[in-house]
Scaffold this motif. Structure first.
Motif, short mmCIF file in Angstrom:
data_model
loop_
_atom_site.label_atom_id
_atom_site.label_comp_id
_atom_site.label_asym_id
_atom_site.label_seq_id
_atom_site.Cartn_x
_atom_site.Cartn_y
_atom_site.Cartn_z
N MET A 192 0.84 -1.19 0.00
CA MET A 192 0.00 0.00 0.00
C MET A 192 0.88 1.25 0.00
SD MET A 192 -1.29 0.50 3.96
CE MET A 192 -1.53 2.26 3.76
N HIS A 193 0.27 2.39 -0.36
CA HIS A 193 0.93 3.69 -0.30
C HIS A 193 0.07 4.64 0.54
CE1 HIS A 193 3.29 2.13 -3.69
NE2 HIS A 193 4.15 3.12 -3.47
N ALA A 194 0.72 5.59 1.18
CA ALA A 194 -0.02 6.57 1.97
C ALA A 194 0.82 7.81 2.18
CB ALA A 194 -0.41 5.97 3.32
N TRP A 195 0.14 8.92 2.47
CA TRP A 195 0.80 10.16 2.84
C TRP A 195 1.14 10.10 4.32
CZ3 TRP A 195 2.63 13.75 -0.38
CH2 TRP A 195 2.11 13.82 -1.69
N LEU A 196 2.42 10.10 4.64
CA LEU A 196 2.87 9.92 6.02
C LEU A 196 3.29 11.25 6.63
CD1 LEU A 196 3.07 7.32 7.72
CD2 LEU A 196 5.53 7.33 7.25
N CYS A 197 2.76 11.50 7.83
CA CYS A 197 3.17 12.68 8.60
C CYS A 197 4.10 12.20 9.72
CB CYS A 197 1.95 13.39 9.19
SG CYS A 197 2.38 14.87 10.14
N GLU A 198 5.38 12.45 9.54
CA GLU A 198 6.37 12.04 10.54
C GLU A 198 6.77 13.20 11.45
OE1 GLU A 198 9.07 8.77 8.47
OE2 GLU A 198 8.63 10.41 7.07
N ASN A 199 6.45 14.42 11.00
CA ASN A 199 6.77 15.62 11.77
C ASN A 199 5.68 16.65 11.48
OD1 ASN A 199 8.02 17.59 13.25
ND2 ASN A 199 9.56 18.07 11.70
N PRO A 200 4.79 16.92 12.43
CA PRO A 200 3.62 17.77 12.13
C PRO A 200 3.95 19.27 12.07
CG PRO A 200 3.54 17.07 14.42
CD PRO A 200 4.75 16.40 13.81
N THR A 201 4.70 19.64 11.06
CA THR A 201 5.08 21.04 10.87
C THR A 201 4.33 21.67 9.70
OG1 THR A 201 6.93 20.35 9.48
CG2 THR A 201 7.39 20.68 11.84
N GLY A 202 3.40 20.94 9.11
CA GLY A 202 2.63 21.48 8.00
C GLY A 202 2.57 20.52 6.82
N VAL A 203 1.87 20.95 5.80
CA VAL A 203 1.60 20.11 4.64
C VAL A 203 2.89 19.71 3.92
CG1 VAL A 203 0.46 20.05 2.39
CG2 VAL A 203 -0.67 21.14 4.34
N ASP A 204 3.86 20.60 3.86
CA ASP A 204 5.09 20.33 3.11
C ASP A 204 5.88 19.16 3.69
OD1 ASP A 204 4.56 22.30 1.30
OD2 ASP A 204 5.80 23.82 2.28
N ALA A 205 5.64 18.84 4.96
CA ALA A 205 6.38 17.74 5.59
C ALA A 205 5.79 16.37 5.27
CB ALA A 205 6.42 17.94 7.11
N LEU A 206 4.63 16.31 4.60
CA LEU A 206 4.02 15.02 4.25
C LEU A 206 4.80 14.36 3.12
CD1 LEU A 206 0.23 16.01 4.23
CD2 LEU A 206 1.45 14.76 6.01
N THR A 207 4.94 13.03 3.21
CA THR A 207 5.62 12.29 2.15
C THR A 207 4.79 11.08 1.74
OG1 THR A 207 6.90 11.14 3.87
CG2 THR A 207 7.97 12.98 2.77
N TRP A 208 4.77 10.81 0.44
CA TRP A 208 4.04 9.67 -0.13
C TRP A 208 4.95 8.45 -0.06
CZ3 TRP A 208 -0.74 8.37 -1.31
CH2 TRP A 208 -1.02 7.42 -2.29
N LYS A 209 4.59 7.46 0.75
CA LYS A 209 5.48 6.34 1.01
C LYS A 209 4.78 5.00 0.78
CE LYS A 209 8.91 8.28 4.14
NZ LYS A 209 9.71 8.02 5.34
N GLU A 210 5.61 4.03 0.41
CA GLU A 210 5.13 2.64 0.35
C GLU A 210 5.26 2.04 1.74
OE1 GLU A 210 5.69 -1.50 -2.21
OE2 GLU A 210 7.03 0.20 -2.58
#
Length: 324
Positions: A1-19
């Motif tokens: 699966m893939h998902a947008w991962l928030c590892e550091n809640p500093t805003g939208v730019d910190a989200l990454t699309w990960k497997e």
């Protein structure tokens, strides 16, 4: 699966699309293949670490979504593999799959598309709980809806009209006001160009609105409350407009009016049977054509950051929905 991962809640730019590894549902859970997920204001706050719920890191944002059950955990008997459901779980929606508590899943009747279902629970549950339960709205009363072209605002217009109320919709542009009229609003106020109090006085012949539905807060809260009718109910739904307003407490006294908090999420947790009955009524109203989510646009799940930017521009009418 893939998902947008928030590892550091500093805003939208910190989200990454990960497997990520596709998970297996535990007892009481289901694995959902997500078809659509809507973007709500709390989805922005939660990745900025500004929401009241602060999930453990890392997490996948996306509070509300719809899809198909791919696997069920132990003890789940009311949902089956292949069944279409909608869910509002607070997180997990912005991906291709997620685990959800089975008790939070709303089975979808035939003919309920995933895009509509993904944009349904939060706005309609909030607005129904506000107007029916908290305000005890009666047919013939007048409702003022602030921020009326947004997700909860458009839902509030439809629900108030379904209950036989008169609706005055207030929004920030003529285009948004036209949308509100197309949904059944009896009158509109463009509060960018009109004086809110003067317009309300004219439209209600000096009486004022019986119920004020306010998901915006900010600068319009006090003038709206000053215009409220005798025994009026002011519904505090949210603060999308920015600052949390401070109202002088002599105003409720002078108008014999009520300041009423609306927290649908806790209502659903504390009063699950009443919430289930409400959701069943809303699903029935959808089937009867009384209510239908207003979809601003659909965007591919991969374009989530662009969707956040669109929502932040305050140009959204209704709901933005991400699709897989």
């Amino acid at each position: 699966m893939h998902a947008w991962l928030c590892e550091n809640p500093t805003g939208v730019d910190a989200l990454t699309w990960k497997e990520l590894p596709t998970p297996t549902p535990a007892a009481g859970q289901v694995l959902l293949k997500i078809q659509a997920a809507s973007l709500n204001f709390p989805d922005l706050l939660i990745v900025q670490n500004k929401y009241q719920m602060k999930p453990e890191l890392p997490f996948v944002p996306g509070s509300e979504y719809a899809g198909v059950v791919e696997a069920v955990g132990e003890g789940v008997t009311h949902l089956k593999v292949g069944q279409a459901v909608a869910c509002l779980s607070g997180t997990g929606g912005f991906g291709t799959h997620t685990l959800a508590a089975a008790k939070l899943c709303m089975p979808l009747p035939a003919g309920f598309p995933a895009v509509d279902a993904a944009a349904f629970i939060m706005t309609y549950a909030t607005s129904h709980h506000a107007l029916v339960d908290r305000a005890a709205l009666k047919a013939g009363e007048t409702v003022l809806v602030l921020g009326a072209a947004g997700g909860v605002g458009t839902a509030a217009i439809q629900i108030a009209k379904a209950m036989g109320a008169k609706v005055i919709a207030a929004a920030s542009t003529d285009e948004k006001c036209a949308l509100c009229q197309s949904l059944g609003a009896d009158a509109t106020i463009n509060y960018s160009t009109e004086n809110l109090r003067d317009a309300l006085k004219t439209l209600t012949e000096g009486k004022g609105p019986d119920v004020i539905y306010d998901p915006v807060g900010g600068e319009f809260a006090e003038p709206a409350f000053r215009s409220i009718a005798w025994r009026g109910r002011y519904l505090v739904v949210g603060f999308a407009g920015g600052p949390i307003p401070s109202l002088p407490l002599n105003l409720p006294l002078l108008k014999g009016a009520s300041l009423v908090g609306v927290f649908w999420g806790d209502f659903a947790r504390r009063e699950p049977q009443a919430n289930a009955a409400m959701m069943a009524e809303l699903a029935q109203w959808y089937g009867q054509g009384k209510i239908k989510p207003v979809i601003d646009s659909t965007m591919p799940m991969a374009d989530l950051k662009a969707a956040y930017a669109h929502m932040g521009s305050r140009g959204v009418k209704g709901k933005l929905v991400m699709v897989n």
